[in-house]
Design a protein around this motif. Structure first.
Motif, PDB file in Angstrom:
ATOM      1  N   GLN A 262       0.820  -1.216   0.000  1.00  0.00           N
ATOM      2  CA  GLN A 262       0.000   0.000   0.000  1.00  0.00           C
ATOM      3  C   GLN A 262       0.848   1.257   0.000  1.00  0.00           C
ATOM      4  O   GLN A 262       0.575   2.199  -0.728  1.00  0.00           O
ATOM      5  CB  GLN A 262      -0.914   0.014   1.217  1.00  0.00           C
ATOM      6  N   SER A 263       1.890   1.254   0.834  1.00  0.00           N
ATOM      7  CA  SER A 263       2.667   2.483   0.923  1.00  0.00           C
ATOM      8  C   SER A 263       3.551   2.652  -0.310  1.00  0.00           C
ATOM      9  O   SER A 263       3.851   3.768  -0.719  1.00  0.00           O
ATOM     10  CB  SER A 263       3.460   2.565   2.232  1.00  0.00           C
ATOM     11  N   GLU A 264       3.938   1.530  -0.945  1.00  0.00           N
ATOM     12  CA  GLU A 264       4.668   1.601  -2.205  1.00  0.00           C
ATOM     13  C   GLU A 264       3.804   2.298  -3.262  1.00  0.00           C
ATOM     14  O   GLU A 264       4.262   3.156  -4.008  1.00  0.00           O
ATOM     15  CB  GLU A 264       4.994   0.182  -2.682  1.00  0.00           C
ATOM     16  N   GLU A 265       2.556   1.892  -3.275  1.00  0.00           N
ATOM     17  CA  GLU A 265       1.558   2.464  -4.187  1.00  0.00           C
ATOM     18  C   GLU A 265       1.415   3.973  -3.920  1.00  0.00           C
ATOM     19  O   GLU A 265       1.396   4.783  -4.851  1.00  0.00           O
ATOM     20  CB  GLU A 265       0.225   1.741  -3.921  1.00  0.00           C
ATOM     21  N   MET A 266       1.345   4.316  -2.632  1.00  0.00           N
ATOM     22  CA  MET A 266       1.194   5.721  -2.233  1.00  0.00           C
ATOM     23  C   MET A 266       2.410   6.550  -2.659  1.00  0.00           C
ATOM     24  O   MET A 266       2.264   7.693  -3.091  1.00  0.00           O
ATOM     25  CB  MET A 266       1.042   5.825  -0.709  1.00  0.00           C
ATOM     26  N   VAL A 267       3.595   5.956  -2.527  1.00  0.00           N
ATOM     27  CA  VAL A 267       4.813   6.671  -2.913  1.00  0.00           C
ATOM     28  C   VAL A 267       4.778   6.975  -4.407  1.00  0.00           C
ATOM     29  O   VAL A 267       5.119   8.081  -4.843  1.00  0.00           O
ATOM     30  CB  VAL A 267       6.088   5.865  -2.548  1.00  0.00           C
ATOM     31  N   LYS A 268       4.315   5.981  -5.200  1.00  0.00           N
ATOM     32  CA  LYS A 268       4.198   6.189  -6.648  1.00  0.00           C
ATOM     33  C   LYS A 268       3.227   7.329  -6.936  1.00  0.00           C
ATOM     34  O   LYS A 268       3.499   8.193  -7.763  1.00  0.00           O
ATOM     35  CB  LYS A 268       3.704   4.893  -7.319  1.00  0.00           C
ATOM     36  N   ASN A 269       2.086   7.293  -6.243  1.00  0.00           N
ATOM     37  CA  ASN A 269       1.078   8.353  -6.409  1.00  0.00           C
ATOM     38  C   ASN A 269       1.647   9.721  -6.066  1.00  0.00           C
ATOM     39  O   ASN A 269       1.375  10.713  -6.744  1.00  0.00           O
ATOM     40  CB  ASN A 269      -0.134   8.097  -5.503  1.00  0.00           C
ATOM     41  N   LEU A 270       2.427   9.740  -4.991  1.00  0.00           N
ATOM     42  CA  LEU A 270       2.984  11.006  -4.522  1.00  0.00           C
ATOM     43  C   LEU A 270       4.011  11.542  -5.520  1.00  0.00           C
ATOM     44  O   LEU A 270       4.067  12.744  -5.794  1.00  0.00           O
ATOM     45  CB  LEU A 270       3.621  10.803  -3.139  1.00  0.00           C
ATOM     46  N   GLU A 271       4.791  10.622  -6.098  1.00  0.00           N
ATOM     47  CA  GLU A 271       5.754  11.007  -7.126  1.00  0.00           C
ATOM     48  C   GLU A 271       5.036  11.651  -8.313  1.00  0.00           C
ATOM     49  O   GLU A 271       5.452  12.689  -8.823  1.00  0.00           O
ATOM     50  CB  GLU A 271       6.523   9.766  -7.604  1.00  0.00           C
ATOM     51  N   GLN A 272       3.941  11.017  -8.702  1.00  0.00           N
ATOM     52  CA  GLN A 272       3.137  11.535  -9.807  1.00  0.00           C
ATOM     53  C   GLN A 272       2.539  12.887  -9.450  1.00  0.00           C
ATOM     54  O   GLN A 272       2.459  13.784 -10.284  1.00  0.00           O
ATOM     55  CB  GLN A 272       1.998  10.565 -10.119  1.00  0.00           C
TER      56      GLN A 272
END
Ligand code: C2E
Ligand code: MG
Ligand code: MG
Ligand code: MG
Length: 284
Positions: free
Chosen positions: A23-33
């Motif tokens: 989940q947090s990996e996913e969030m990090v990707k979202n945050l990068e975007q």
């Protein structure tokens, strides 16, 4: 049965941690975007001069304008940004946006407004921060003395000694430092002695408990007294009621921040407030 239960528990734990990690990996990707697509925005909360009740400056507070979820508050994504290292990029964005806004407002309204910007301890672990701040100062043409950086003491510093070196470099540039959330977390009296800060920000907890907790009131009174005696300005955060304002004013607080005066607002709304203020003065 006992052993079994324990084993099951640890298996469950591992799965849960795995799920959380995903989940947090996913969030990090979202945050990068979010950073790439300019979803990182800055809100500004007015800082009020206790004596004149006029706007003295602002605190810049980061927001994530998520296309589906709406506004996400820093409490939810700053920790993730710190873990992933994205805080360096986000922090720089905040400094750039806040400095640009401040310069525009100072010019348009002819006011010596200040801007306080929160620094994560993680940002202070990177030496390049100083050059970046100095670059922003040159680019925007803002005078360094109007930029204030809010810091907290934290276990996240790689070394407190190195952090102190960074604090001194920030002050050497001409900027000021404020100690944020004083009285909670890791702030200590030793920290107060060593940091070249001009201002101490009293944490909201103590303001909330005015009239409610005699113990917290005692701590608040002593903190204000101590800060004044070592020559610091005092900002009270989270001022929500008139009786809190009166109490703090009577004790000698220099500045207020809180919903009683204004919530953090987007830049355009701050301009509405400054326009109104200018209009009132003109008609006066
Ligand atoms: P902080 O620096 O102590 O900021 C004060 C927080 O109190 C802000 O929450 C503000 O919206 C809120 N606040 C102000 N007045 C009142 C009031 O009258 N009542 C109540 N209940 N709350 C009030 P926010 O914006 O959610 O920020 C939370 C924290 O996130 C900040 O605490 C700061 O530690 C961190 N943060 C915000 N922006 C940044 C940033 O650009 N960089 C970093 N590293 N951290 C940031
Ligand atoms: Mg702050
Ligand atoms: Mg604070
Ligand atoms: Mg706080």
């Amino acid at each position: 049965a006992k052993l079994n239960g324990k084993n099951q528990y640890s298996i469950y734990r591992t799965e849960l941690d795995g799920e959380q990690a995903k989940q947090s990996e996913e969030m990090v990707k979202n945050l990068e975007q979010a950073i790439e697509s300019d979803q990182i925005d800055v809100y500004y909360q007015p800082k009020i001069d206790a004596k004149t009740e006029d706007i003295a400056g602002f605190e810049a507070l980061v927001r994530w304008q998520h296309p589906e979820l709406g506004i996400i508050s820093p409490g939810l994504f700053v920790p993730l940004a710190e873990q992933s290292g994205l805080i360096h990029k986000i922090g720089l964005l905040v400094i750039e946006k806040a400095a640009r806004c401040l310069k525009a407002w100072q010019t348009r309204y002819e006011l010596p407004l200040t801007m306080s910007i929160n620094l994560s301890p993680i940002q202070l672990n990177d030496n390049r921060l100083i050059d970046r701040i100095s670059y922003v100062i040159n680019q925007t043409g803002i005078q360094a003395k109007y930029l204030d950086f809010e810091i907290t003491e934290s276990e996240k510093f790689k070394s407190v000694k190195d952090a102190l070196v960074m604090f001194n470099r920030i002050v050497d540039m001409g900027c000021t430092l404020s100690i944020d959330d004083f009285g909670t977390g890791h702030s200590t009296l030793d920290y107060l002695r060593k940091i070249p800060a001009k201002t101490l920000k009293i944490d909201q907890v103590f303001v909330k408990n005015i009239g409610l907790s005699p113990d917290d009131e005692a701590i608040l009174d002593a903190t204000i007294d101590m800060a004044k005696r070592v020559g610091h300005f005092i900002v009270a955060e989270g001022v929500e009621t008139e009786s809190q304002r009166q109490y703090l004013s009577h004790k000698g607080c220099d500045y207020f921040q809180g919903y009683l005066f204004s919530r953090p607002l987007p830049a355009t709304k701050i301009e509405d407030i400054l326009d109104q203020r200018a209009q009132i003065l003109k008609n006066y």
